[in-house]
Design a protein around this motif. Structure first.
Motif, PDB file in Angstrom:
ATOM      1  N   LYS A  85     -29.216  -3.111  -4.659  1.00 23.57           N
ATOM      2  CA  LYS A  85     -28.978  -2.904  -6.175  1.00 23.57           C
ATOM      3  C   LYS A  85     -27.640  -1.877  -5.880  1.00 23.57           C
ATOM      4  CE  LYS A  85     -32.388   0.494  -7.158  1.00 23.57           C
ATOM      5  NZ  LYS A  85     -33.020   0.847  -5.452  1.00 23.57           N
ATOM      6  N   LEU A  86     -27.735  -1.093  -4.942  1.00 28.08           N
ATOM      7  CA  LEU A  86     -26.367   0.195  -5.214  1.00 28.08           C
ATOM      8  C   LEU A  86     -24.927  -0.654  -4.638  1.00 28.08           C
ATOM      9  CD1 LEU A  86     -28.238   2.950  -3.542  1.00 28.08           C
ATOM     10  CD2 LEU A  86     -27.678   2.851  -5.718  1.00 28.08           C
ATOM     11  N   LEU A  87     -24.926  -1.906  -4.336  1.00 27.92           N
ATOM     12  CA  LEU A  87     -23.954  -2.372  -3.961  1.00 27.92           C
ATOM     13  C   LEU A  87     -22.773  -2.482  -5.096  1.00 27.92           C
ATOM     14  CD1 LEU A  87     -24.880  -5.475  -1.267  1.00 27.92           C
ATOM     15  CD2 LEU A  87     -23.851  -3.189  -1.084  1.00 27.92           C
ATOM     16  N   ILE A  88     -23.299  -2.764  -6.295  1.00 25.82           N
ATOM     17  CA  ILE A  88     -22.325  -2.832  -7.348  1.00 25.82           C
ATOM     18  C   ILE A  88     -21.559  -1.694  -7.471  1.00 25.82           C
ATOM     19  CG2 ILE A  88     -24.051  -1.771  -9.091  1.00 25.82           C
ATOM     20  CD1 ILE A  88     -21.971  -4.931  -9.899  1.00 25.82           C
ATOM     21  N   HIS A  89     -22.017  -0.407  -7.051  1.00 23.26           N
ATOM     22  CA  HIS A  89     -21.173   0.610  -7.003  1.00 23.26           C
ATOM     23  C   HIS A  89     -20.670   0.965  -5.627  1.00 23.26           C
ATOM     24  CE1 HIS A  89     -23.309   1.773 -10.704  1.00 23.26           C
ATOM     25  NE2 HIS A  89     -24.430   1.737 -10.086  1.00 23.26           N
ATOM     26  N   ALA A  90     -21.439   0.809  -4.633  1.00 16.01           N
ATOM     27  CA  ALA A  90     -20.748   1.018  -3.228  1.00 16.01           C
ATOM     28  C   ALA A  90     -19.574   0.061  -3.166  1.00 16.01           C
ATOM     29  CB  ALA A  90     -21.952   0.866  -2.352  1.00 16.01           C
ATOM     30  N   LEU A  91     -19.368  -1.070  -3.635  1.00 12.94           N
ATOM     31  CA  LEU A  91     -18.032  -1.947  -3.285  1.00 12.94           C
ATOM     32  C   LEU A  91     -17.061  -1.533  -4.014  1.00 12.94           C
ATOM     33  CD1 LEU A  91     -20.163  -5.280  -2.852  1.00 12.94           C
ATOM     34  CD2 LEU A  91     -18.859  -4.220  -1.168  1.00 12.94           C
ATOM     35  N   GLU A  92     -16.936  -0.513  -4.853  1.00  7.64           N
ATOM     36  CA  GLU A  92     -15.645  -0.021  -5.438  1.00  7.64           C
ATOM     37  C   GLU A  92     -14.828   0.542  -4.518  1.00  7.64           C
ATOM     38  OE1 GLU A  92     -17.479   1.018 -10.109  1.00  7.64           O
ATOM     39  OE2 GLU A  92     -17.879   2.537  -8.334  1.00  7.64           O
ATOM     40  N   ASP A  93     -13.388   0.326  -4.989  1.00  5.56           N
ATOM     41  CA  ASP A  93     -12.410   0.838  -4.079  1.00  5.56           C
ATOM     42  C   ASP A  93     -11.146   1.296  -4.774  1.00  5.56           C
ATOM     43  OD1 ASP A  93     -10.743   1.036  -1.523  1.00  5.56           O
ATOM     44  OD2 ASP A  93      -9.571  -0.490  -2.842  1.00  5.56           O
ATOM     45  N   ARG A  94     -10.635   2.510  -4.262  1.00  2.62           N
ATOM     46  CA  ARG A  94      -9.427   2.527  -4.995  1.00  2.62           C
ATOM     47  C   ARG A  94      -8.168   2.968  -3.765  1.00  2.62           C
ATOM     48  NH1 ARG A  94     -11.097   7.955  -9.032  1.00  2.62           N
ATOM     49  NH2 ARG A  94     -12.205   6.687 -10.447  1.00  2.62           N
ATOM     50  N   LEU A  95      -8.478   2.477  -2.511  1.00  5.08           N
ATOM     51  CA  LEU A  95      -7.388   2.815  -1.512  1.00  5.08           C
ATOM     52  C   LEU A  95      -6.476   1.426  -1.496  1.00  5.08           C
ATOM     53  CD1 LEU A  95      -8.833   4.589   1.316  1.00  5.08           C
ATOM     54  CD2 LEU A  95      -7.519   5.704  -0.538  1.00  5.08           C
TER      55      LEU A  95
ATOM     56  N   LEU B 197       0.705  -0.944  -0.123  1.00  8.52           N
ATOM     57  CA  LEU B 197       0.265   0.221  -0.165  1.00  8.52           C
ATOM     58  C   LEU B 197       1.010   1.394  -0.022  1.00  8.52           C
ATOM     59  CD1 LEU B 197      -2.828  -0.860   2.515  1.00  8.52           C
ATOM     60  CD2 LEU B 197      -2.620  -1.437   0.043  1.00  8.52           C
ATOM     61  N   PRO B 198       0.483   2.271  -0.662  1.00  8.21           N
ATOM     62  CA  PRO B 198       1.073   3.600  -0.747  1.00  8.21           C
ATOM     63  C   PRO B 198       1.245   4.391   0.380  1.00  8.21           C
ATOM     64  CG  PRO B 198      -0.850   3.868  -2.097  1.00  8.21           C
ATOM     65  CD  PRO B 198      -0.634   2.283  -1.674  1.00  8.21           C
ATOM     66  N   ASP B 199       1.959   5.223   0.810  1.00  8.10           N
ATOM     67  CA  ASP B 199       1.972   6.093   1.787  1.00  8.10           C
ATOM     68  C   ASP B 199       0.982   7.173   1.814  1.00  8.10           C
ATOM     69  OD1 ASP B 199       4.067   4.844   3.280  1.00  8.10           O
ATOM     70  OD2 ASP B 199       5.522   5.854   2.378  1.00  8.10           O
ATOM     71  N   SER B 200       0.442   7.721   0.552  1.00  9.61           N
ATOM     72  CA  SER B 200      -0.470   8.751   0.348  1.00  9.61           C
ATOM     73  C   SER B 200      -1.036   8.115  -0.987  1.00  9.61           C
ATOM     74  CB  SER B 200       0.150  10.016   0.209  1.00  9.61           C
ATOM     75  OG  SER B 200       1.131  10.009  -0.980  1.00  9.61           O
ATOM     76  N   VAL B 201      -2.255   8.600  -1.378  1.00 11.28           N
ATOM     77  CA  VAL B 201      -3.118   8.530  -2.388  1.00 11.28           C
ATOM     78  C   VAL B 201      -3.706   9.891  -2.995  1.00 11.28           C
ATOM     79  CG1 VAL B 201      -3.832   6.243  -1.601  1.00 11.28           C
ATOM     80  CG2 VAL B 201      -5.274   8.189  -1.189  1.00 11.28           C
ATOM     81  N   PRO B 202      -3.998   9.929  -4.252  1.00 16.31           N
ATOM     82  CA  PRO B 202      -4.566  11.053  -4.763  1.00 16.31           C
ATOM     83  C   PRO B 202      -5.804  11.541  -4.331  1.00 16.31           C
ATOM     84  CG  PRO B 202      -3.656   9.548  -6.462  1.00 16.31           C
ATOM     85  CD  PRO B 202      -3.674   8.626  -5.457  1.00 16.31           C
ATOM     86  N   PHE B 203      -6.047  12.836  -4.106  1.00 17.44           N
ATOM     87  CA  PHE B 203      -7.167  13.470  -3.456  1.00 17.44           C
ATOM     88  C   PHE B 203      -8.384  12.832  -4.116  1.00 17.44           C
ATOM     89  CE2 PHE B 203     -10.444  16.596  -2.774  1.00 17.44           C
ATOM     90  CZ  PHE B 203     -10.201  16.903  -1.504  1.00 17.44           C
ATOM     91  N   ALA B 204      -8.299  12.565  -5.475  1.00 15.65           N
ATOM     92  CA  ALA B 204      -9.601  11.983  -6.213  1.00 15.65           C
ATOM     93  C   ALA B 204     -10.055  10.816  -5.689  1.00 15.65           C
ATOM     94  CB  ALA B 204      -9.292  12.213  -7.747  1.00 15.65           C
ATOM     95  N   ASP B 205      -8.923   9.973  -5.364  1.00 14.29           N
ATOM     96  CA  ASP B 205      -9.179   8.879  -4.972  1.00 14.29           C
ATOM     97  C   ASP B 205      -9.763   8.729  -3.677  1.00 14.29           C
ATOM     98  OD1 ASP B 205      -8.218   7.693  -7.342  1.00 14.29           O
ATOM     99  OD2 ASP B 205      -6.205   6.872  -6.751  1.00 14.29           O
ATOM    100  N   ALA B 206      -9.401   9.385  -2.767  1.00 18.80           N
ATOM    101  CA  ALA B 206      -9.950   9.629  -1.454  1.00 18.80           C
ATOM    102  C   ALA B 206     -11.319  10.132  -1.376  1.00 18.80           C
ATOM    103  CB  ALA B 206      -9.027  10.506  -0.476  1.00 18.80           C
ATOM    104  N   VAL B 207     -11.622  10.930  -2.308  1.00 17.60           N
ATOM    105  CA  VAL B 207     -13.086  11.422  -2.363  1.00 17.60           C
ATOM    106  C   VAL B 207     -13.797  10.299  -3.050  1.00 17.60           C
ATOM    107  CG1 VAL B 207     -14.512  13.040  -3.590  1.00 17.60           C
ATOM    108  CG2 VAL B 207     -12.644  14.033  -2.840  1.00 17.60           C
ATOM    109  N   PHE B 208     -13.236   9.492  -3.896  1.00 22.09           N
ATOM    110  CA  PHE B 208     -13.951   8.302  -4.466  1.00 22.09           C
ATOM    111  C   PHE B 208     -14.391   7.156  -3.271  1.00 22.09           C
ATOM    112  CE2 PHE B 208     -14.169   4.005  -6.325  1.00 22.09           C
ATOM    113  CZ  PHE B 208     -14.642   4.122  -7.665  1.00 22.09           C
ATOM    114  N   ASN B 209     -13.248   7.142  -2.146  1.00 22.53           N
ATOM    115  CA  ASN B 209     -13.652   6.043  -1.406  1.00 22.53           C
ATOM    116  C   ASN B 209     -14.415   6.444  -0.202  1.00 22.53           C
ATOM    117  OD1 ASN B 209     -11.625   4.262  -2.538  1.00 22.53           O
ATOM    118  ND2 ASN B 209     -11.629   3.311  -0.577  1.00 22.53           N
ATOM    119  N   VAL B 210     -14.458   7.821   0.124  1.00 18.86           N
ATOM    120  CA  VAL B 210     -15.535   8.473   0.962  1.00 18.86           C
ATOM    121  C   VAL B 210     -17.013   8.394   0.616  1.00 18.86           C
ATOM    122  CG1 VAL B 210     -16.327  10.783   1.970  1.00 18.86           C
ATOM    123  CG2 VAL B 210     -13.685  10.152   2.196  1.00 18.86           C
ATOM    124  N   SER B 211     -17.227   8.553  -0.799  1.00 17.99           N
ATOM    125  CA  SER B 211     -18.528   8.649  -1.375  1.00 17.99           C
ATOM    126  C   SER B 211     -18.985   7.072  -1.449  1.00 17.99           C
ATOM    127  CB  SER B 211     -18.268   9.177  -2.736  1.00 17.99           C
ATOM    128  OG  SER B 211     -17.665   8.523  -3.702  1.00 17.99           O
TER     129      SER B 211
END
Length: 301
Positions: free
Chosen positions: A214-224, A185-199
């Protein structure tokens, strides 16, 4: 006061895609731990099932560490620790085997020393050993938990979804330690990826709380963490994709892996077989097991 007690602890899946180190679910796969305390010195360990012949029978064992922590905290001077473990949770696969051992040791020792510790006390002690509360919280309380750390103490929210679903755990025939999975895992991630995961994490908790599965298809996505851990699990992206294509509500890495988990409504076997086949294409032997949500957490048998 009894000097022997038997505890049953559920396995757990953590992270659930975007909820890194925060979201966990107790699953209907269990380890049984029988603890006997005595005045006779020494540690003995009898293991059946997963980990037989491989789990250390000394002070480095996490269940023993947990027991000794309770003995020290309660002032109990029992010198002899005898453990019998019947393990169904695969070791180092991302289904909370270490959390189950820790929680089992804490709950058993607490019972034998007068039950002076609350479940919240046990959560803090388990977190101190495990390092984070995402697996130990659902192992203690059952259901789905969201947990955080605040000033060294774990805080949690526990709930059950209003709509049932199953989880298809696809278990490869190789181990992956959490330590190794964290190294990539990286020490830091792009701001856009952090926002992606928060949402996505907000959507994940909301969809589970309301039953809008039905929203799980989107809710289980991850970039962290998942994109970085793919290198450790041959075929991971393809296996998750096949799960969704076969009709899963969504799919994600279970904990630090290498288990992959699909959320399903009524086609669990078809999803499991498709995921195993996708692993096989990448020369990885695997099996699947259909799990439900455990609602009780660790219990005294």
């Amino acid at each position: 006061m009894a000097n022997t007690v038997k505890i049953r602890v559920p396995g757990t899946t953590a992270n659930c895609g975007p909820g890194f180190d925060a979201v966990g679910i107790a699953c209907t796969i269990y380890n049984d731990l029988e603890l006997t305390l005595s005045d006779q010195g020494g540690i003995s360990l009898d293991v059946t099932g997963e980990g037989a012949g491989a789990i250390p029978a000394d002070g480095s064992n996490v269940a023993v560490k947990a027991i000794q922590m309770v003995l020290a905290k309660t002032g109990c001077n029992a010198n002899g620790i005898a453990l019998k473990m019947v393990n169904n949770i695969p070791l180092a696969r991302g289904l909370g085997s270490s959390a189950a051992a820790i929680v089992g040791g804490l709950v058993a020792a607490n019972e034998l020393t007068g039950s002076t510790l609350t479940k919240e006390d046990i959560l803090d002690m388990a977190t101190a050993i495990e390092g984070h509360p995402d697996n130990v919280a659902p192992a203690i309380f059952g259901g789905i938990t969201v947990s955080i750390m605040d000033s060294g103490s774990a805080k949690y929210l526990r709930f059950l979804p209003p709509k049932d679903f199953s989880m298809v755990a696809v278990i490869p025939e190789f181990n992956l330690s959490t330590k190794a999975a964290r190294k990539v895992l990286p020490d830091s991630v792009p701001f856009a990826d952090a926002v992606f995961n928060v949402s996505r994490t907000a959507l994940l908790v909301g969809s589970l709380c309301t039953g809008e599965l039905k929203l799980l298809i989107h809710a289980l996505e991850d970039r962290l963490h998942q994109p970085y851990r793919e290198q450790l699990i041959p075929g991971m992206a393809q296996v998750l994709s096949v799960a969704r294509q076969t009709g899963a509500l969504g799919a994600a890495l279970s904990g630090a892996g290498p288990c992959l988990l699909a959320f399903t409504a009524d086609n669990s076997d078809a999803v499991g077989m498709a995921m195993v086949k996708a692993f096989n294409i990448h020369k990885v032997a695997a099996r699947y097991q259909i799990l439900d949500i455990d609602k009780k957490g660790a219990i005294i048998v």
